[in-house]
Design a protein around this motif. Structure first.
Motif, PDB file in Angstrom:
ATOM      1  N   SER A 130       9.436 -11.809  27.069  1.00  0.00           N
ATOM      2  CA  SER A 130       8.793 -12.737  28.009  1.00  0.00           C
ATOM      3  C   SER A 130       7.301 -12.860  27.729  1.00  0.00           C
ATOM      4  CB  SER A 130       9.026 -12.293  29.457  1.00  0.00           C
ATOM      5  OG  SER A 130       8.168 -11.219  29.773  1.00  0.00           O
ATOM      6  N   MET A 131       6.762 -11.933  26.941  1.00  0.00           N
ATOM      7  CA  MET A 131       5.335 -12.000  26.613  1.00  0.00           C
ATOM      8  C   MET A 131       5.107 -12.508  25.186  1.00  0.00           C
ATOM      9  SD  MET A 131       3.614  -9.007  28.769  1.00  0.00           S
ATOM     10  CE  MET A 131       2.124  -9.949  28.875  1.00  0.00           C
ATOM     11  N   GLY A 132       6.149 -13.083  24.582  1.00  0.00           N
ATOM     12  CA  GLY A 132       5.960 -13.741  23.293  1.00  0.00           C
ATOM     13  C   GLY A 132       6.336 -12.915  22.079  1.00  0.00           C
ATOM     14  N   TYR A 133       6.862 -11.726  22.298  1.00  0.00           N
ATOM     15  CA  TYR A 133       7.317 -10.922  21.144  1.00  0.00           C
ATOM     16  C   TYR A 133       8.622 -11.470  20.601  1.00  0.00           C
ATOM     17  CZ  TYR A 133       4.210  -6.853  21.380  1.00  0.00           C
ATOM     18  OH  TYR A 133       3.139  -6.020  21.317  1.00  0.00           O
ATOM     19  N   ILE A 134       8.776 -11.441  19.270  1.00  0.00           N
ATOM     20  CA  ILE A 134      10.062 -11.803  18.683  1.00  0.00           C
ATOM     21  C   ILE A 134      10.565 -10.640  17.824  1.00  0.00           C
ATOM     22  CG2 ILE A 134       9.766 -14.325  18.695  1.00  0.00           C
ATOM     23  CD1 ILE A 134       9.061 -13.998  15.689  1.00  0.00           C
ATOM     24  N   GLU A 135      11.888 -10.567  17.690  1.00  0.00           N
ATOM     25  CA  GLU A 135      12.515  -9.495  16.913  1.00  0.00           C
ATOM     26  C   GLU A 135      12.272  -9.762  15.433  1.00  0.00           C
ATOM     27  OE1 GLU A 135      16.482  -8.953  18.296  1.00  0.00           O
ATOM     28  OE2 GLU A 135      17.026  -7.741  16.553  1.00  0.00           O
ATOM     29  N   VAL A 136      11.784  -8.726  14.701  1.00  0.00           N
ATOM     30  CA  VAL A 136      11.544  -8.938  13.266  1.00  0.00           C
ATOM     31  C   VAL A 136      12.318  -7.941  12.397  1.00  0.00           C
ATOM     32  CG1 VAL A 136       9.286 -10.041  13.495  1.00  0.00           C
ATOM     33  CG2 VAL A 136       9.417  -7.542  13.348  1.00  0.00           C
ATOM     34  N   GLY A 137      13.012  -6.992  13.014  1.00  0.00           N
ATOM     35  CA  GLY A 137      13.758  -6.043  12.201  1.00  0.00           C
ATOM     36  C   GLY A 137      14.430  -4.981  13.057  1.00  0.00           C
ATOM     37  N   PHE A 138      15.107  -4.072  12.362  1.00  0.00           N
ATOM     38  CA  PHE A 138      15.841  -2.991  13.038  1.00  0.00           C
ATOM     39  C   PHE A 138      15.676  -1.713  12.225  1.00  0.00           C
ATOM     40  CE2 PHE A 138      19.828  -0.529  13.374  1.00  0.00           C
ATOM     41  CZ  PHE A 138      19.744  -0.193  14.725  1.00  0.00           C
ATOM     42  N   ALA A 139      15.384  -0.604  12.895  1.00  0.00           N
ATOM     43  CA  ALA A 139      15.238   0.680  12.196  1.00  0.00           C
ATOM     44  C   ALA A 139      16.289   1.649  12.735  1.00  0.00           C
ATOM     45  CB  ALA A 139      13.838   1.244  12.414  1.00  0.00           C
ATOM     46  N   PRO A 140      17.364   1.904  11.940  1.00  0.00           N
ATOM     47  CA  PRO A 140      18.403   2.815  12.431  1.00  0.00           C
ATOM     48  C   PRO A 140      17.871   4.242  12.544  1.00  0.00           C
ATOM     49  CG  PRO A 140      18.894   2.065  10.189  1.00  0.00           C
ATOM     50  CD  PRO A 140      17.633   1.393  10.594  1.00  0.00           C
ATOM     51  N   TYR A 141      18.407   5.038  13.471  1.00  0.00           N
ATOM     52  CA  TYR A 141      18.024   6.459  13.641  1.00  0.00           C
ATOM     53  C   TYR A 141      16.512   6.635  13.806  1.00  0.00           C
ATOM     54  CZ  TYR A 141      22.621   6.654  11.485  1.00  0.00           C
ATOM     55  OH  TYR A 141      23.932   6.435  11.185  1.00  0.00           O
ATOM     56  N   TYR A 142      15.837   5.703  14.446  1.00  0.00           N
ATOM     57  CA  TYR A 142      14.372   5.751  14.542  1.00  0.00           C
ATOM     58  C   TYR A 142      13.903   6.890  15.444  1.00  0.00           C
ATOM     59  CZ  TYR A 142       9.603   4.130  15.248  1.00  0.00           C
ATOM     60  OH  TYR A 142       8.241   4.058  15.308  1.00  0.00           O
ATOM     61  N   TYR A 143      14.621   7.140  16.541  1.00  0.00           N
ATOM     62  CA  TYR A 143      14.183   8.147  17.524  1.00  0.00           C
ATOM     63  C   TYR A 143      14.810   9.501  17.240  1.00  0.00           C
ATOM     64  CZ  TYR A 143      12.256   4.111  19.869  1.00  0.00           C
ATOM     65  OH  TYR A 143      11.540   2.971  20.135  1.00  0.00           O
ATOM     66  N   LYS A 144      14.169  10.567  17.796  1.00  0.00           N
ATOM     67  CA  LYS A 144      14.619  11.939  17.538  1.00  0.00           C
ATOM     68  C   LYS A 144      16.088  12.152  17.886  1.00  0.00           C
ATOM     69  CE  LYS A 144      10.182  14.215  18.296  1.00  0.00           C
ATOM     70  NZ  LYS A 144       9.359  14.592  19.458  1.00  0.00           N
ATOM     71  N   ASP A 145      16.561  11.432  18.940  1.00  0.00           N
ATOM     72  CA  ASP A 145      17.960  11.612  19.348  1.00  0.00           C
ATOM     73  C   ASP A 145      18.920  10.735  18.536  1.00  0.00           C
ATOM     74  OD1 ASP A 145      17.478   9.078  20.274  1.00  0.00           O
ATOM     75  OD2 ASP A 145      17.654   9.562  22.402  1.00  0.00           O
ATOM     76  N   GLY A 146      18.411  10.037  17.519  1.00  0.00           N
ATOM     77  CA  GLY A 146      19.286   9.269  16.631  1.00  0.00           C
ATOM     78  C   GLY A 146      19.431   7.800  16.980  1.00  0.00           C
ATOM     79  N   GLU A 147      18.863   7.401  18.143  1.00  0.00           N
ATOM     80  CA  GLU A 147      18.994   5.982  18.516  1.00  0.00           C
ATOM     81  C   GLU A 147      18.133   5.088  17.605  1.00  0.00           C
ATOM     82  OE1 GLU A 147      18.510   5.197  22.712  1.00  0.00           O
ATOM     83  OE2 GLU A 147      18.756   3.040  22.418  1.00  0.00           O
ATOM     84  N   GLY A 148      18.598   3.866  17.375  1.00  0.00           N
ATOM     85  CA  GLY A 148      17.856   2.914  16.544  1.00  0.00           C
ATOM     86  C   GLY A 148      16.807   2.162  17.353  1.00  0.00           C
ATOM     87  N   ALA A 149      15.868   1.544  16.615  1.00  0.00           N
ATOM     88  CA  ALA A 149      14.809   0.776  17.268  1.00  0.00           C
ATOM     89  C   ALA A 149      14.838  -0.672  16.810  1.00  0.00           C
ATOM     90  CB  ALA A 149      13.443   1.366  16.939  1.00  0.00           C
ATOM     91  N   ILE A 150      14.584  -1.571  17.758  1.00  0.00           N
ATOM     92  CA  ILE A 150      14.356  -2.976  17.418  1.00  0.00           C
ATOM     93  C   ILE A 150      12.853  -3.108  17.153  1.00  0.00           C
ATOM     94  CG2 ILE A 150      14.441  -5.355  18.274  1.00  0.00           C
ATOM     95  CD1 ILE A 150      16.685  -4.409  20.174  1.00  0.00           C
ATOM     96  N   LEU A 151      12.495  -3.720  16.023  1.00  0.00           N
ATOM     97  CA  LEU A 151      11.088  -3.931  15.697  1.00  0.00           C
ATOM     98  C   LEU A 151      10.692  -5.317  16.175  1.00  0.00           C
ATOM     99  CD1 LEU A 151      11.181  -2.613  12.005  1.00  0.00           C
ATOM    100  CD2 LEU A 151      10.974  -1.313  14.128  1.00  0.00           C
ATOM    101  N   MET A 152       9.596  -5.385  16.913  1.00  0.00           N
ATOM    102  CA  MET A 152       9.174  -6.671  17.472  1.00  0.00           C
ATOM    103  C   MET A 152       7.716  -6.934  17.133  1.00  0.00           C
ATOM    104  SD  MET A 152      11.044  -6.555  21.213  1.00  0.00           S
ATOM    105  CE  MET A 152      11.428  -8.313  21.329  1.00  0.00           C
ATOM    106  N   LYS A 153       7.387  -8.227  17.051  1.00  0.00           N
ATOM    107  CA  LYS A 153       6.031  -8.602  16.683  1.00  0.00           C
ATOM    108  C   LYS A 153       5.598  -9.822  17.482  1.00  0.00           C
ATOM    109  CE  LYS A 153       4.380  -7.798  12.275  1.00  0.00           C
ATOM    110  NZ  LYS A 153       3.944  -8.067  10.913  1.00  0.00           N
ATOM    111  N   LYS A 154       4.296  -9.907  17.717  1.00  0.00           N
ATOM    112  CA  LYS A 154       3.751 -11.063  18.447  1.00  0.00           C
ATOM    113  C   LYS A 154       2.461 -11.522  17.765  1.00  0.00           C
ATOM    114  CE  LYS A 154       1.191 -11.903  22.689  1.00  0.00           C
ATOM    115  NZ  LYS A 154       1.577 -13.243  23.111  1.00  0.00           N
ATOM    116  N   VAL A 155       2.289 -12.827  17.699  1.00  0.00           N
ATOM    117  CA  VAL A 155       1.034 -13.396  17.206  1.00  0.00           C
ATOM    118  C   VAL A 155       0.047 -13.382  18.363  1.00  0.00           C
ATOM    119  CG1 VAL A 155      -0.069 -15.439  16.216  1.00  0.00           C
ATOM    120  CG2 VAL A 155       2.316 -14.926  15.675  1.00  0.00           C
ATOM    121  N   LEU A 156      -1.186 -12.947  18.089  1.00  0.00           N
ATOM    122  CA  LEU A 156      -2.170 -12.858  19.183  1.00  0.00           C
ATOM    123  C   LEU A 156      -2.971 -14.155  19.323  1.00  0.00           C
ATOM    124  CD1 LEU A 156      -3.260  -9.199  18.613  1.00  0.00           C
ATOM    125  CD2 LEU A 156      -2.216 -10.092  20.685  1.00  0.00           C
TER     126      LEU A 156
END
Ligand SMILES: CC(C)(COP(=O)(O)OP(=O)(O)OC[C@H]1O[C@@H](n2cnc3c(N)ncnc32)[C@H](O)[C@@H]1OP(=O)(O)O)[C@@H](O)C(=O)NCCC(=O)NCCS
Length: 156
Positions: A130-156
């Protein structure tokens, strides 16, 4: 940043200021409750690297939220951590903190801001979109507990 008193979109009056060393105890309580992956040594290091990027929110002289912005080697901004005490969520604090982050980064002539969010964290993901971020990628096993992360980016 000079301390600022603002009213969130939901009408809560809060003070936003830079981190100070005595805040670390409350920061760690809020971050543990929010299940973030940081530790106090890391937060202190990030503060020393860029004090302007470490913000806390105060309400009635208590720290109730914080946000850490860092600068990447590529010269982009990154929201390293953002968390609100669970008693104060849904009152517009997260949105206000992100707005302040964007304005600090713009003042420093930064053109993009990125972040990572847990796949299961739909509340945060919705806020970022809602603040203008868009999904730009995915990082599997990103967190210590093994969960993946969605990578997001916004133009300022
Ligand atoms: C994510 C977080 C920082 C948001 O802060 P917040 O102060 O609660 O958020 P806000 O009140 O500014 O709400 C912003 C948006 O988030 C969403 N949201 C907030 N609370 C919500 C809830 N209980 N259910 C669904 N959506 C919700 C809504 O889209 C809301 O938009 P709206 O203002 O149009 O209603 C906070 O929920 C938190 O600390 N969560 C735990 C830590 C965390 O997940 N950090 C992010 C890691 S990437």
């Amino acid at each position: 940043m000079n301390p600022m008193v603002i009213s969130t979109a939901k009408g809560l009056v809060i003070k936003i200021r830079n981190f100070e060393f005595p805040d670390i105890k409350r920061i760690m309580e809020i971050e543990e409750e929010a299940s973030l992956d940081g530790n106090s040594a890391l937060y202190m290091e990030l503060y020393e690297e860029w004090p302007e990027g470490f913000l806390v929110v105060e309400k009635d002289d208590d720290v109730i939220a914080f946000e850490v912005i860092v600068l990447t080697p590529e010269g982009e901004g990154r929201i390293f951590a953002i968390a609100v005490d669970s008693r104060y969520r849904g009152l517009g604090i997260g949105r206000s903190l992100l707005r302040v982050a964007f304005s600090i980064l713009r003042k420093n002539k930064i053109g993009f801001v990125q972040l990572e969010v847990r796949v299961s964290n739909q509340i945060a993901e919705r806020l970022y979109r809602s603040m203008g971020y868009i999904e730009v990628g995915f990082a599997p096993y990103y967190y210590k507990d093994g969960e993946g992360a969605i990578l997001m980016k916004k133009v300022l």
